[in-house]
Design an enzyme around this catalytic site. Structure first.
Site, PDB file in Angstrom:
ATOM      1  N   LYS A   1       0.848  -1.193   0.000  1.00 27.78           N
ATOM      2  CA  LYS A   1       0.000   0.000   0.000  1.00 27.78           C
ATOM      3  C   LYS A   1       0.880   1.238   0.000  1.00 27.78           C
ATOM      4  O   LYS A   1       1.147   1.851   1.033  1.00 27.78           O
ATOM      5  CB  LYS A   1      -0.945   0.004   1.214  1.00 27.78           C
ATOM      6  CG  LYS A   1      -2.148   0.926   1.006  1.00 27.78           C
ATOM      7  CD  LYS A   1      -2.990   0.455  -0.171  1.00 27.78           C
ATOM      8  CE  LYS A   1      -4.058   1.448  -0.579  1.00 27.78           C
ATOM      9  NZ  LYS A   1      -4.758   1.060  -1.804  1.00 27.78           N
TER      10      LYS A   1
ATOM     11  N   SER B   1      -8.324  -0.551  -5.702  1.00 29.69           N
ATOM     12  CA  SER B   1      -8.642  -0.135  -4.335  1.00 29.69           C
ATOM     13  C   SER B   1     -10.155   0.042  -4.192  1.00 29.69           C
ATOM     14  O   SER B   1     -10.913  -0.915  -4.314  1.00 29.69           O
ATOM     15  CB  SER B   1      -7.884   1.151  -3.989  1.00 29.69           C
ATOM     16  OG  SER B   1      -7.076   0.945  -2.846  1.00 29.69           O
TER      17      SER B   1
END
Length: 616
Positions: A206, A408
């Site tokens: 991330k 995402s």
């Protein structure tokens, strides 16, 4: 102190002048619009849609970015966008491009296609491939396709490679540089400014928060980016090499090989492009016109018979609704933001309202959700997901068609669909959650400004000028971890993948559509056409209309929108023409900065967003 107040006064005076300017500009524009509509309406009120006066080549002269959906729905939005340096005609809707080429294929008045793409900016490969599909269909008509240009950027050349003949200016070049993913990193700057950046995240990959906590890309992020960039570049090279009948390594020389080619061709990039097979012929503009005149006939004005894409598009009549049932198409294009939002951004409430309308409309039997989004607000993503499940519970299948990007939050809103279709070069996954909070207590303390007081709870004094204590930081991290666990649990539930496996393929890592298919994150590979066909199959429809769902305008907004379109088309007047040219770059920067700030509005400050999915 007097100087400070004087300076503040100057700022407010400038702001008031800007407001007055905008107000007067809008009033003047509206007046001109009314006059223009009356004038042109009087002249053309009964005139049928024009047709090409004679057989002509269709010139695909795309100018501006290619998008899934125009950003302009509310005329006030379009007016403010134009004031900030965005011209209204400079957005090209992907589906319109493809449908126009398909219409031209069967139009007896269109004798060929000329790709004149000099004003088309770099575009994601996934969108280009959908246009390329239409170009290949056009070829089956037997009509020729020419590509002409002084210079070709990478995206322009990709489409040009599908032409039967590629012409390049003798002083031009084909500029192919490959794909890359670079970002700016701010850690040292933030340290120098004494800004505290509090980062809460889950996921090895991330990397959206890395610009705030590093001065370079982490090894894990580089590995992730290298994998999907390599697949995108491989697809580009294979497609072009196949089209041009050249070896793939022709497009991937090392620096030493490229310099050797430059030396061999005496530094002439145009000659180099011809010698390695990228173009067929070097031709001046005069020579290009002569060749196209010979092919398509003379227009009697020193050029060939041609009609521009924009003029031809305006002449194509709308398809009448002939079927009893509809397939609704909802476009989720842009950053996912909480609340109601204009087109070009995915408003959680806006998309939810469209889905509720679908649920309650008996004529609509299925939905195709076209997703082109890097994600955004985790809360808004969940709002959309819940509405998708409600539509399915009403017995209507939902098919997600992934465009360039469904990562995402873009994957969050997709995972609960009946079926998910992605293209091999789609970027998806990036399953992870993060939160970033910046506080300024160190910088303020350094210049002698302190915050002090009392509160009723441990949370009362938390803010931008006080920082975060250890307890609050621990709570924030636990909240983010809960969000991540919920994300992965939902993926496991809806995609029928064991939770342990989901955790391995999550961690914020980005996958191409091809890899996502192998991992079970999507159901099949295909484009928008395949998604429509699958939706019809699931709903057991033999005939259907496509109902493109849009944010509803009020009657007043619709009138203003129509007026502004008439002025733009007939008189060439746009609001940005009222701003000095030298101020347009500054205005554009203000727009981008404001857009970014408006994107970060999640109620809990948690984001499922892939900031590193931008390909350069």
């Amino acid at each position: 102190m007097k100087q400070i107040f004087k300076f503040i006064g100057m700022i407010f005076k400038g702001i008031w002048k800007l407001i007055t300017f905008i107000r007067l500009a809008f009033i003047n524009l509206l007046f001109l619009a009314i006059v223009a509509v009356i004038f042109f309406g009087f002249i053309h009120s009964d005139a049928p849609p024009a047709k090409p006066e004679k057989k002509s080549a269709l010139v695909l002269n795309l100018s501006g970015p290619i998008v899934e959906q125009s950003s302009y729905a509310n005329p006030m939005d379009s007016f403010s966008e134009s004031l900030l340096g965005q011209e209204l005609p400079k957005q090209n809707v992907l589906y319109q491009i493809v449908s126009t080429i398909r219409h031209a294929k069967d139009d007896p008045n269109i004798t060929g296609l000329v790709l004149s793409l000099g004003k088309m900016p770099e575009t994601n490969l996934t969108k280009l491939r959908y246009i390329a599909k239409a170009l290949n269909e056009f070829k089956t008509s037997g009509k020729p396709i020419y590509a002409v240009g002084s210079f070709y950027n990478q995206s322009q050349y990709y489409l040009a490679s599908y032409a039967d003949k590629v012409l390049l200016s003798p002083d031009g070049a084909v500029l192919i540089k490959g794909y890359s993913a670079y970002a700016l990193y701010y850690k040292t700057l933030l340290d120098k400014l004494d800004v505290n950046t509090h980062v809460f995240r889950v996921g090895t990959y991330k990397s959206a928060v890395e610009p705030f906590i590093r001065d370079n890309m982490s090894k894990a992020a580089k590995q992730d980016a290298a994998d999907w960039l390599g697949q995108l570049w491989g697809a580009y090279v294979d497609d072009v090499a196949t089209n041009r009948h050249i070896k793939p390594n022709t497009l991937t020389p090392t620096m030493s090989q490229f310099l050797a080619l430059m030396k061999k061709n005496k530094g002439d990039l145009a000659v180099l492009a011809k010698n390695i097979g990228l173009v067929d012929e070097l031709a001046t503009r005069q020579q290009v016109r002569a060749e196209l005149t010979k092919k398509f006939g003379s227009d009697g004005k020193d050029s060939y018979n041609a009609i521009s894409y924009y003029k031809y598009l305006s002449q194509i009549p709308s398809k009448p609704k002939t079927a009893a049932s509809d397939i609704a198409v909802i476009v989720a294009n842009g950053t996912i933001i909480d609340g109601n939002q204009m087109q070009g951004k995915v408003g959680g409430d806006t998309i939810a309202q469209m889905l509720r309308k679908v649920q309650n409309d008996d004529k609509i039997k299925a939905v195709v959700l076209r997703v082109d989004s890097p994600g955004g607000s985790a809360f808004a993503s969940d709002v959309i997901l819940n509405e998708i499940k409600a539509v399915e519970a009403a017995g209507k299948p939902v098919v997600v068609s992934m465009s360039s990007l469904a990562a995402s939050g873009g994957y969050w809103i997709s995972m609960g669909a009946t079926k998910i279709i992605a293209q091999p070069t789609t970027l998806t996954g990036s399953i992870g959650i993060f939160s970033v909070i910046t506080t300024f207590e160190k910088g303020l303390n350094k210049i002698g400004v302190y915050t002090d007081g009392v509160g009723t709870t441990p949370f009362s004094g938390v803010g931008l000028t006080t920082g975060l204590n250890k307890g609050i930081s621990a709570a924030m991290q636990m909240g983010v971890e809960h969000g991540y666990n919920r994300f992965t649990s939902l993926v496991s539930q809806y995609r029928h993948i064991p939770l342990a496996k989901v955790d391995k393929i999550a961690q914020g890592r980005v996958w191409t559509g091809r890899d996502a298919k192998q991992l079970g994150l999507v159901d099949q590979l295909g484009d928008f056409d395949d998604a429509i066909a699958l939706a019809a199959k699931l709903a057991k429809l033999k005939s259907y209309n496509l109902d493109w769902m849009k944010k509803q305008l009020t009657p007043a907004q619709q009138i203003i929108s129509d007026l502004m379109k008439q002025v733009s088309v007939h008189m060439g007047i746009t609001p940005s023409s009222l701003i000095p040219q030298s101020l347009l770059p500054v205005a554009s920067q203000i727009k981008e900065s404001t857009s970014l700030m408006n994107s970060l509005n999640d109620p809990k400050g948690q984001y499922a967003l892939c900031l590193t999915c931008s390909v350069q």
